[in-house]
Scaffold this motif. Sequence first.
Motif, PDB file in Angstrom:
ATOM      1  N   PRO A 277       7.959 -25.286 -38.410  1.00 24.31           N
ATOM      2  CA  PRO A 277       6.618 -25.051 -38.977  1.00 24.31           C
ATOM      3  C   PRO A 277       6.161 -26.235 -39.821  1.00 24.31           C
ATOM      4  CG  PRO A 277       8.257 -23.886 -40.249  1.00 24.31           C
ATOM      5  CD  PRO A 277       8.996 -24.497 -39.101  1.00 24.31           C
ATOM      6  N   ARG A 278       4.859 -26.333 -39.996  1.00 26.56           N
ATOM      7  CA  ARG A 278       4.307 -27.393 -40.827  1.00 26.56           C
ATOM      8  C   ARG A 278       2.970 -26.922 -41.394  1.00 26.56           C
ATOM      9  NH1 ARG A 278       3.504 -32.482 -37.173  1.00 26.56           N
ATOM     10  NH2 ARG A 278       2.977 -33.367 -39.218  1.00 26.56           N
ATOM     11  N   THR A 279       2.615 -27.461 -42.539  1.00 26.21           N
ATOM     12  CA  THR A 279       1.344 -27.120 -43.164  1.00 26.21           C
ATOM     13  C   THR A 279       0.245 -28.008 -42.575  1.00 26.21           C
ATOM     14  OG1 THR A 279       2.429 -26.451 -45.223  1.00 26.21           O
ATOM     15  CG2 THR A 279       0.083 -26.963 -45.342  1.00 26.21           C
ATOM     16  N   VAL A 280      -0.823 -27.375 -42.121  1.00 27.88           N
ATOM     17  CA  VAL A 280      -1.908 -28.104 -41.460  1.00 27.88           C
ATOM     18  C   VAL A 280      -3.248 -27.629 -42.020  1.00 27.88           C
ATOM     19  CG1 VAL A 280      -0.548 -28.308 -39.329  1.00 27.88           C
ATOM     20  CG2 VAL A 280      -2.151 -26.418 -39.581  1.00 27.88           C
ATOM     21  N   THR A 281      -4.269 -28.410 -41.777  1.00 25.27           N
ATOM     22  CA  THR A 281      -5.642 -28.034 -42.135  1.00 25.27           C
ATOM     23  C   THR A 281      -6.487 -28.040 -40.857  1.00 25.27           C
ATOM     24  OG1 THR A 281      -5.438 -28.955 -44.363  1.00 25.27           O
ATOM     25  CG2 THR A 281      -7.671 -28.583 -43.518  1.00 25.27           C
ATOM     26  N   VAL A 282      -7.108 -26.902 -40.564  1.00 24.45           N
ATOM     27  CA  VAL A 282      -7.880 -26.734 -39.325  1.00 24.45           C
ATOM     28  C   VAL A 282      -9.135 -25.941 -39.658  1.00 24.45           C
ATOM     29  CG1 VAL A 282      -7.873 -25.742 -36.999  1.00 24.45           C
ATOM     30  CG2 VAL A 282      -5.781 -26.741 -37.925  1.00 24.45           C
TER      31      VAL A 282
END
Length: 501
Positions: A277-282
């Motif tokens: 998992p990874r933190t993303v901005t969408v």
Amino acid sequence: MPHHHRSTRWVQIATAVVSLLLPTAATMAAKPALQACRVEGIPNEVQCGTVQRPLDPARPNGPQIDVHYLVVPAMARNKQPDAVLLLAGGPGQSAISVAPSVMSRLGRLNNRRDLVFIDQRGTGQSAPLQCADESHLPIQEALDPAAQLKRLRQCKESLEKLPYGDLRFYTTTLAMQDFEAVRLQLGVTQWNLVGASYGTRAALEYQRQFPGSVRRTVLDGVAPPDMVLPASFSVDGQAALDALFAACEKDTQAGRGCARRFPTLRQEWQSLLAGLPRTVTVNQPMTGIPETFKLTRSAVLQSVRAPLYAPALAAALPAAIRAAAQGRYEGLLGLSGALASSKALRLAMGMHFSVVCTEDVPRLTTDTQPVGADFGTSDADLYRAVCSFWPRGAVDADFYQVPKAQTPVLLLSGGADPATPPRHGARVATALGAKAQHIVVPQAGHGVMSLGCMHDVVFRFITAATDALALPQDASCAVHIPRPDVFLPPIAPNTKAAGQP
């Protein structure tokens, strides 16, 4: 865990009294009081009706439910007495809601036959078991497994407060007894069943219980009773994804070839998975507002599987996978929501879990069922968690058997289908025997009847004057349909695509 549910006392009682609970031909001699009505998406006036049914067949004087149905009358005066019945998918889809979208496929049949759409108990207007709409939830909340389980617990508790909220009584078996009651109320001599996806399981169960009430059966995207849905999600989704990769590698045509534009697609896919998992901005697909959240492996797998249902959408997956591997996730998340955006396709999740937790999950094992290399057990784990607190009905062992067909059955499978691929249709066709024909369209996705020329195949099958003329059908018009060309995103002038010479 036992291989089958064993018959319990109330199922034995239900079987014994079903003939008493269903109206007889004598009691239904008079035509039912159908009401003229309008349905959005159908231009002409149609007819609506209901049949009252006991929630629990063993308690005929207990809680009652109204099963709603829609009749699109035949246009010709000298209509045929055998109506066409559409059995919707899911489980959890409303047949009445999908009626406008399937009218184009069934239009020719409507010339001389009534079309009937029944909201199966738990769906649409028939004692609906709807959970809250989650389409506008923040992405982080929508994807959080713990939050999802909490919402489903709350949904269960809310549904159980309804007058019809005993969630044990929404099995496919009981629902098909409702459908027989509708047939008798309408005075239909026999149904021509047209089942899609889960609707094929329903059609097989109706045919098992009431073989004399069936004239012809079309099974589009075969989901047999022994499918074990959560396990099959993994295996069949993996096979469809692997086939997409293989097709890309073979597409070496100059200019637009997938292999030329995406020569390292499998590696990019594995790189994407390895970084989760990874933190993303969408940007949230419904609102367009940027959101920051933890993107999980399970979420990416769901986002990939959804467009695999439709080859035209799957054609954009190579570009979306590459973009996601490079840190741009809008394309992948946008594709995953393309099919779910229609209100007509929204599932009654309460009914969905009542069916799957009763009929599938108890047969889900951890050591004997294969899983996809990438998809793993994430779906099975979710269903196990939900079904640990969701009420279960009872299923007779005979439910999982497919008897020899007494009347013609046409089975349709898409070779690129990630949900109901040909392996399921082939098994059912063998069980049905000599009166069944299995047609595989190699490059079709989930739902073969939607292909233009297949309308004619289904029409010829149902309208054939005799069983001998009904089969076999020639479907060569569809068998050679190619896979759609890969979608190529625009390239700025004088810029070479990755992998281009």
